[in-house]
Design a protein around this motif. Structure first.
Motif, PDB file in Angstrom:
ATOM      1  N   VAL A  65      70.507  24.524  44.346  1.00  0.00           N
ATOM      2  CA  VAL A  65      69.305  24.489  45.185  1.00  0.00           C
ATOM      3  C   VAL A  65      68.097  24.105  44.334  1.00  0.00           C
ATOM      4  O   VAL A  65      67.199  23.387  44.789  1.00  0.00           O
ATOM      5  N   GLY A  66      68.079  24.551  43.092  1.00  0.00           N
ATOM      6  CA  GLY A  66      66.940  24.279  42.218  1.00  0.00           C
ATOM      7  C   GLY A  66      66.725  22.813  41.920  1.00  0.00           C
ATOM      8  O   GLY A  66      65.584  22.371  41.761  1.00  0.00           O
ATOM      9  N   VAL A  67      67.795  22.026  41.833  1.00  0.00           N
ATOM     10  CA  VAL A  67      67.640  20.605  41.507  1.00  0.00           C
ATOM     11  C   VAL A  67      66.763  19.891  42.534  1.00  0.00           C
ATOM     12  O   VAL A  67      65.739  19.304  42.173  1.00  0.00           O
ATOM     13  N   PRO A  68      67.085  19.939  43.838  1.00  0.00           N
ATOM     14  CA  PRO A  68      66.208  19.238  44.786  1.00  0.00           C
ATOM     15  C   PRO A  68      64.849  19.916  44.974  1.00  0.00           C
ATOM     16  O   PRO A  68      63.834  19.233  45.153  1.00  0.00           O
ATOM     17  N   VAL A  69      64.818  21.250  44.919  1.00  0.00           N
ATOM     18  CA  VAL A  69      63.533  21.946  45.090  1.00  0.00           C
ATOM     19  C   VAL A  69      62.577  21.596  43.953  1.00  0.00           C
ATOM     20  O   VAL A  69      61.409  21.271  44.179  1.00  0.00           O
ATOM     21  N   CYS A  70      63.074  21.636  42.710  1.00  0.00           N
ATOM     22  CA  CYS A  70      62.220  21.300  41.568  1.00  0.00           C
ATOM     23  C   CYS A  70      61.840  19.827  41.569  1.00  0.00           C
ATOM     24  O   CYS A  70      60.700  19.476  41.244  1.00  0.00           O
ATOM     25  N   GLY A  71      62.778  18.973  41.943  1.00  0.00           N
ATOM     26  CA  GLY A  71      62.468  17.546  42.013  1.00  0.00           C
ATOM     27  C   GLY A  71      61.385  17.254  43.031  1.00  0.00           C
ATOM     28  O   GLY A  71      60.446  16.491  42.770  1.00  0.00           O
ATOM     29  N   ARG A  72      61.491  17.876  44.195  1.00  0.00           N
ATOM     30  CA  ARG A  72      60.477  17.677  45.239  1.00  0.00           C
ATOM     31  C   ARG A  72      59.130  18.257  44.802  1.00  0.00           C
ATOM     32  O   ARG A  72      58.078  17.641  45.001  1.00  0.00           O
ATOM     33  N   ALA A  73      59.152  19.433  44.204  1.00  0.00           N
ATOM     34  CA  ALA A  73      57.899  20.055  43.750  1.00  0.00           C
ATOM     35  C   ALA A  73      57.231  19.186  42.683  1.00  0.00           C
ATOM     36  O   ALA A  73      56.008  19.032  42.693  1.00  0.00           O
ATOM     37  N   ALA A  74      58.016  18.610  41.801  1.00  0.00           N
ATOM     38  CA  ALA A  74      57.453  17.725  40.769  1.00  0.00           C
ATOM     39  C   ALA A  74      56.781  16.521  41.417  1.00  0.00           C
ATOM     40  O   ALA A  74      55.677  16.120  41.012  1.00  0.00           O
ATOM     41  N   ARG A  75      57.422  15.943  42.427  1.00  0.00           N
ATOM     42  CA  ARG A  75      56.790  14.815  43.147  1.00  0.00           C
ATOM     43  C   ARG A  75      55.510  15.270  43.840  1.00  0.00           C
ATOM     44  O   ARG A  75      54.491  14.581  43.790  1.00  0.00           O
ATOM     45  N   ASP A  76      55.556  16.447  44.472  1.00  0.00           N
ATOM     46  CA  ASP A  76      54.375  16.942  45.185  1.00  0.00           C
ATOM     47  C   ASP A  76      53.230  17.259  44.234  1.00  0.00           C
ATOM     48  O   ASP A  76      52.062  17.093  44.585  1.00  0.00           O
ATOM     49  N   LEU A  77      53.564  17.724  43.024  1.00  0.00           N
ATOM     50  CA  LEU A  77      52.536  18.038  42.022  1.00  0.00           C
ATOM     51  C   LEU A  77      52.178  16.815  41.176  1.00  0.00           C
ATOM     52  O   LEU A  77      51.313  16.895  40.307  1.00  0.00           O
ATOM     53  N   GLN A  78      52.894  15.721  41.421  1.00  0.00           N
ATOM     54  CA  GLN A  78      52.614  14.433  40.782  1.00  0.00           C
ATOM     55  C   GLN A  78      52.770  14.469  39.265  1.00  0.00           C
ATOM     56  O   GLN A  78      52.012  13.846  38.535  1.00  0.00           O
TER      57      GLN A  78
END
Length: 161
Positions: A65-78
């Motif tokens: 679960v962490g892989v997509p959640v962290c990936g998305r958060a990184a994109r959202d935080l730019q």
């Protein structure tokens, strides 16, 4: 990443909220260390699971679960691996105790400290794994750091006398 307005503030999304440990990584100094503290109640929950199969199933699920959640958060935080993203820290703290039971507060403290040392120092191949795309790069270095900490903790426990 935000190409229309480079000065726009990063988005605060559900992924950012989850990946930041319910916001802990967004407001605390030393977000990795404070975020990793969430791994201690997670470790306690793992201890209540009925056997090793459940323990490993939950551990792998947290990483998956962490892989997509962290990936998305990184994109959202730019940013590629933003400091506020601490899912990788708290999800990997229980892995430190995969081979040594957290049988005393001192052992838990030592395991936690070893996890932080290896996560911060990033010995080979941790730093190299950070170059993986998206959430993979965020998560994999912490998984390896946790297993380094687990190996040292096991050696101290079993070879230290």
């Amino acid at each position: 990443m935000n190409t229309t307005n480079p000065s726009a503030p990063p988005r605060r999304t559900l992924a950012v909220w989850l990946a930041s440990g319910l916001g802990v990584g967004l407001v605390m100094p030393a977000p990795g260390t404070f975020g990793a503290l969430w791994g201690l109640p997670l470790l306690w929950i793992y201890g209540m699971l009925p056997g090793d199969l459940w323990w490993w199933t939950v551990a792998i699920a947290m990483l998956a679960v962490g892989v997509p959640v962290c990936g998305r958060a990184a994109r959202d935080l730019q940013r590629k691996d933003p400091g506020p993203v601490v899912w990788d820290e708290f999800a990997t703290v229980p892995l430190v105790f995969a081979f040594v039971a957290p049988s005393s507060p001192w052992l838990v403290l030592l395991g936690f400290a070893l996890h932080r040392v290896f996560d911060i120092s990033k010995p080979w191949p941790c730093r190299q794994l950070e170059s993986q795309p998206g959430g993979w790069g965020i998560m994999l270095d912490d998984v390896v750091a946790a297993f380094y900490a687990a190996a040292v903790l096991w050696a101290i426990r079993h070879l230290g006398g």
